[in-house]
Design an enzyme around this catalytic site. Structure first.
Site, PDB file in Angstrom:
ATOM      1  CG  HIS A 198      -0.442   0.288   2.514  1.00  0.00           C
ATOM      2  ND1 HIS A 198      -0.528   1.531   3.097  1.00  0.00           N
ATOM      3  CD2 HIS A 198       0.203  -0.487   3.405  1.00  0.00           C
ATOM      4  CE1 HIS A 198       0.020   1.491   4.302  1.00  0.00           C
ATOM      5  NE2 HIS A 198       0.480   0.266   4.511  1.00  0.00           N
ATOM      6  CB  CYS A 250      -1.642  13.907  17.447  1.00  0.00           C
ATOM      7  SG  CYS A 250      -2.551  14.802  18.694  1.00  0.00           S
TER       8      CYS A 250
END
Ligand SMILES: *Cc1c(COP(=O)(O)O)cnc(C)c1O
Length: 390
Positions: free
Chosen positions: A201, A325
């Site tokens: 991917h 994050c």
């Protein structure tokens, strides 16, 4: 729909013709490749063809390719598999401080099993010094694992030199080539690589399918147990459609690599130059020339990466930042800290990664929007105000 996708280091768009071929494999050649009737054998032929196509991309032999469920699985399988197999020979592994978490977290797990890991530092561009590898080798060292190219800052590592040093000392060489495969030339023989990880991917193939290269003669414990598929190295009924997609992505990448990298380097350098010129207090992260053709990573001082991403998203631009994050913490990226950036600068980092679909118009649009976004965010930043007061 997102207009401008500049997060190709996170994942890429599956080529439409690959998606179509995969759909056909799922609905027509859906047999189990281990079965002897025709649709089973057709499925088996798909595996043979893809194995050759993947081998050709990195100059390996087809028997040296094992299909996996992607990059994280491949990294875990190779490191853990080799460590457990060679533990009577030694318990020391050398890696770098800027590896992907698939490597770093596997190393941490191995430490709990009694292995000793050396995490080599990198220079300000994110490069491992081959001399440091040589210094770290002890009679207990069984494996060196250094990534081919870094996923955040794009720096390409001196793998050929590091591999030569490992081999001089009788140590195995692994490289996480997930970001490099299909993007830059890899020759496992010339590059002194014994084991390599790739995932489809990251070069326009499907998610959840990858491969590892294991040089003939290298032994390891499997990660997944069960049937005899994939030379008993990776049990489980093969993901025929995914493997077909991986093979086709390998063919496409090999055919167009030179052309596409030339095109992306041009756009990459235009984007870097534009950002550094138009926005004050910015710096390029990663090596200026030894870097992936599609990678731009800049630190933009006095702002938070997250705010920048939200505003870019509102303008239809998909990008990524250097503060991790995503992992639920606000710690800045270990890669940016390893190249010596202070916390507050690492927090304002922006990664823009291009693909063969990226156009000059899109780059111009980013260069038109980004300076205004940064200016607005800086207006709200107390740090920026303090700086101005000085
Ligand atoms: C994306 C990535 C991985 C993980 O690959 P998956 O197929 O998503 O599991 C590992 N290493 C590097 C360097 C990557 O960029």
């Amino acid at each position: 729909m997102q207009e401008i996708y500049l997060d190709n280091a996170a994942t890429t768009r599956v080529l439409p013709e690959i998606a179509q071929a995969m759909a056909k494999a799922m609905t027509e050649n859906y047999g189990n490749p281990s079965s002897i009737y025709e649709i089973g054998q057709n499925a088996h032929d798909i595996l043979d063809t893809s194995r050759q196509q993947v081998a050709d991309l990195i100059n390996a032999e087809p028997e040296e390719i094992t299909f996996t469920g992607g990059g994280s699985e491949g990294d875990t399988m190779l490191l853990r598999g080799v460590a457990r197999k060679y533990k009577n020979k030694g318990n020391h592994i050398i890696t770098s401080a800027i590896e992907h978490h698939a490597i770093l977290h596997t190393c941490q797990a191995l430490e709990k099993e009694g292995f000793k890991i050396t995490y080599l530092p990198v220079d300000k561009y994110g490069k491992v010094n081959p001399a440091d590898v040589e210094k770290a080798i002890t009679p207990q060292t069984i494996l060196v694992s250094v990534m081919f190219a870094n996923n955040e800052i794009g720096t390409i590592e001196p793998i050929r030199e590091i591999g030569a040093i490992a081999h001089k000392h009788g140590v195995l060489m692994h490289t996480d080539a997930v970001q490099a495969t299909g993007h830059v030339p890899i020759d496992v023989k010339a590059d002194n690589i014994d084991m390599l990880t790739m995932t489809a991917h990251k070069f326009h193939g499907p998610k959840g399918t990858g491969a590892v290269y294991i040089r003939k003669g290298v032994k390891m414990e499997p990660l997944v147990y069960g049937g005899p598929q994939e030379h008993k190295m990776r049990a489980g009924t093969e993901n025929t459609a995914g493997i077909l997609g991986l093979g086709l992505a390998a063919v496409h990448a090999k055919k167009y690599m030179a052309e596409h990298s030339k095109q992306q380097i041009k756009l990459r350098d235009k984007l870097i130059k534009g950002i550094l010129e138009k926005i004050p207090y910015t710096r390029l992260n990663g090596h200026p020339t030894d870097r992936l053709p599609n990678n731009v990573n800049v630190s933009i001082q006095y702002i938070e990466g997250e705010g920048m991403l939200l505003h870019l998203d509102m303008e239809g631009i998909a990008a990524s930042s250097g503060s991790a994050c995503t992992s639920g913490t606000l710690d800045p990226s270990h890669v940016l800290l390893a190249i010596g950036l202070p916390h507050e600068i690492a927090h304002g980092s922006l990664r823009l990664t291009l693909s063969e679909f990226t156009t000059e118009k899109e780059i111009d649009y980013v260069l038109e929007k980004l300076p205004g976004i940064v200016e607005n965010l800086r207006k709200m930043s107390p740090l920026y105000q303090e700086r101005k007061a000085v």
